[in-house]
Design a protein around this motif. Sequence first.
Motif, short mmCIF file in Angstrom:
data_model
loop_
_atom_site.label_atom_id
_atom_site.label_comp_id
_atom_site.label_asym_id
_atom_site.label_seq_id
_atom_site.Cartn_x
_atom_site.Cartn_y
_atom_site.Cartn_z
N TYR A 351 -21.71 65.73 34.34
CA TYR A 351 -22.85 65.88 34.50
C TYR A 351 -22.94 67.42 34.84
CZ TYR A 351 -27.70 68.07 34.43
OH TYR A 351 -28.75 68.68 33.93
N TYR A 357 -21.38 67.87 26.29
CA TYR A 357 -21.86 66.81 25.45
C TYR A 357 -22.90 65.87 26.38
CZ TYR A 357 -22.62 62.18 23.41
OH TYR A 357 -23.17 61.19 22.65
N ASN A 360 -26.25 67.90 27.57
CA ASN A 360 -27.52 67.34 26.66
C ASN A 360 -28.16 66.54 26.63
OD1 ASN A 360 -27.44 70.10 26.50
ND2 ASN A 360 -25.73 70.19 24.20
N ALA A 361 -26.76 65.29 26.57
CA ALA A 361 -27.51 64.02 26.79
C ALA A 361 -27.74 63.30 27.96
CB ALA A 361 -26.49 63.35 26.10
N ASP A 363 -29.89 65.83 30.00
CA ASP A 363 -30.77 66.29 30.19
C ASP A 363 -31.82 66.02 28.49
OD1 ASP A 363 -30.60 68.08 31.94
OD2 ASP A 363 -29.48 69.95 30.95
N LYS A 364 -32.04 65.95 27.37
CA LYS A 364 -32.56 64.80 26.95
C LYS A 364 -33.45 63.26 27.33
CE LYS A 364 -32.90 63.86 21.69
NZ LYS A 364 -33.56 62.05 21.98
N LEU A 365 -32.23 62.90 27.45
CA LEU A 365 -32.64 61.65 28.17
C LEU A 365 -33.83 61.74 29.18
CD1 LEU A 365 -32.50 58.29 28.41
CD2 LEU A 365 -30.87 59.20 30.76
N SER A 367 -35.59 64.40 30.22
CA SER A 367 -37.15 64.94 29.35
C SER A 367 -38.11 63.80 28.41
CB SER A 367 -36.34 65.59 28.17
OG SER A 367 -36.80 65.82 27.35
N ASP A 368 -36.79 62.94 27.53
CA ASP A 368 -37.62 61.62 26.93
C ASP A 368 -38.83 60.51 27.88
OD1 ASP A 368 -36.79 63.35 25.05
OD2 ASP A 368 -34.95 62.01 24.17
N LYS A 370 -39.48 61.40 30.63
CA LYS A 370 -39.76 62.19 31.69
C LYS A 370 -39.59 61.33 32.89
CE LYS A 370 -44.25 62.62 28.77
NZ LYS A 370 -43.44 62.20 27.95
#
Lengths: 518, 152
Positions: A351, A357, A360-361, A363-365, A367-368, A370
């Motif tokens: 990171y 890659y 992004n993975a 950051d998505k985790l 934010s999903d 929270k």
Amino acid sequence: MKKISIDPITRIEGHMKIEAFLDGNIVKDARCSGTLYRGFETILRYRDPRDAQRITQRVCGVCPAVHCTASTLNLDSAFAVSDKIPDNARIMRNLVLGSNYLQSHILHFYHLTALDYVDITAVAKYNGNDPGLKSVKSFIERGNLAPFVPRYEGDYRFDTETNQVLVKHYLMALEMRKLSHEILAIFGGKMPHNATVVPGGITERPTVDKITGFLWRLNKIRDFINTIYLPDVLAVATTYPDYFKIGQGPNNYLCYGAFDLESDNPDYSTRKRLFPQGVVMGMKELQPLDTDKITESVKHSWYDGEDSVHPSKGVTIPNPRKEDAYSWIRSPRYNGTVCEVGPLARWVVAYFSGDSYVKNAVDKLISDIKIDISSLNSVLGRHAARALDAKYVADKMAEWVLQLDPDGPAFVEYEIPEEGEGMGIVDGPRGALGHWIRIKEKKIDKYQLVVPTTWNGSPMDENGQHGPMEQALIGTEVRDPSNPFELVRIARSYDPCLACSVHSLDVNGNNIGELKVV
Amino acid sequence: MSKKRIAVVGVGNILMGDEGFGVRVIQYLKEKSIPNNVSLIDAGTWFFNIAGSLTDFDRVIVVDIAKGGKDPGTIYRFYEKDIKSNSEESISLHDFGVIESLNLERLVRKMPDDIIFYGIEPERIELSMDLSDKLKPLVQKVAEEIIKEVKN
């Protein structure tokens, strides 16, 4: 202070033992102790250097392919061919290592961890027609619960139906594990203890039907990871969100990198790898890996010798009566600092290296679910990183297998030098694994291994700094000291791997009369 | 009728002295002529790694060290029901033993019912690639018992 001791199986020859000292319900001090003396290095002395690759694979039952990788890289470097390995060999080695990652991560989540969060007894209420769940139900009804019911249970939060679905996935994971072993054997020749990965390359040829058979099975595993494993980890994460606050390690991370993407850079500390090498202190910027900064201490370990010694210079002199010692594990440190290794470390390092890659993975985790990135330093952060790790590696393996050239070379000749030194470093599923060799008169003069759980399960060092797992345990609130499931969940999140393979069948004493003595 | 498919599985760690007995028996058998319905499997350090693949066999013979309380070098022949499970608690994946592995695999696939164990009481479990003098000559003896067993 009250002492809790979790000593899982004393009948097996030596294991990890955890002692936690409680003040009220809070862990004030913790000791992790590896109870099995390890000195495989002594077996290797005076042998042909090439034996190291064969022998060190036998150190471990769960990750033989990782020792194989580290020892082969070590020998490549000692034989001066580390920059000459053909691409075919580099890729097949990655596929062998990757297969090991997949089986290890899936197995760890479903067969070791899941039952901390999933109540398997919910299957007793199952009335459907799924053959797997029906066999679990009848198994439970027979009252023979091993290996399903953990000794420390409680705090189950899923409803009955979700528990049943998750147990179904637990069963499916067994099939995925079998498939992972099969794909390892395609290019590794056999599993366990593969036969093909050797210094200079690999003895297997990448034929078209091997490539096809590999990809077909791999795609089934990828499908499982995407549609079952990742969603299940998310389900645990959203149902047990407090475990993003429990089990905080030292917050320093070390990664040796894994999966070589180039063949011509002889320096393992800088060559391009899928997971980059590096060190991150305190969840901020990446520092380049400098293996000279790795030292081991024996202050609280049952060995004689100096503290803060580089592994290549370390000696193995056991002293089981040493005062203040409480572990057979030494204390590896980086620049004197306590570092965690493993999937979380790999992902934190990647990171902060800016890998798009991984960024992004992650950051998505976060934010999903929270949470903020600092919450990854936790029990659930480790499980989440492990699941992301499995997906990334599996997806890359599907690309790599198609880069193989059935007509291309896979091996390069070498000569064993009269004298020389080597180093092989790579991240296995559990983290940073290092092998070091010194050759004299074409024989092994010295061989040292520093395995991942040595980092995570290390005892205090000479400066009184606790090892990562100890730090993760200290400060934890234990609801019921007679049932300390919080501590077990923390220990398991590190996926410790220590016993190093001494298992005997323990024959039931009561039935001894039924044994036929041949 | 086609012949029964038989697997002979050696379990153990050859780096730990007598612990490697099962694997040594497999290595010995590989040099002998054995019936072609018999597969020799070196399970190495972890039985669980190969447990699932035993679904392909009608009969399995497992060779491992066993602690039955008799003198070192005692050879036992026994069945699954005689083995203690060691899974009261698993912290590490290493805690999955033979019984746990068989129990798990039975939930998802048909596993052979006919499983026989040959166990040998160890003398020395310590870092060494050699068997103890007591066990060394018994590799051949156990291997011969197994050859008799598979020919029956």
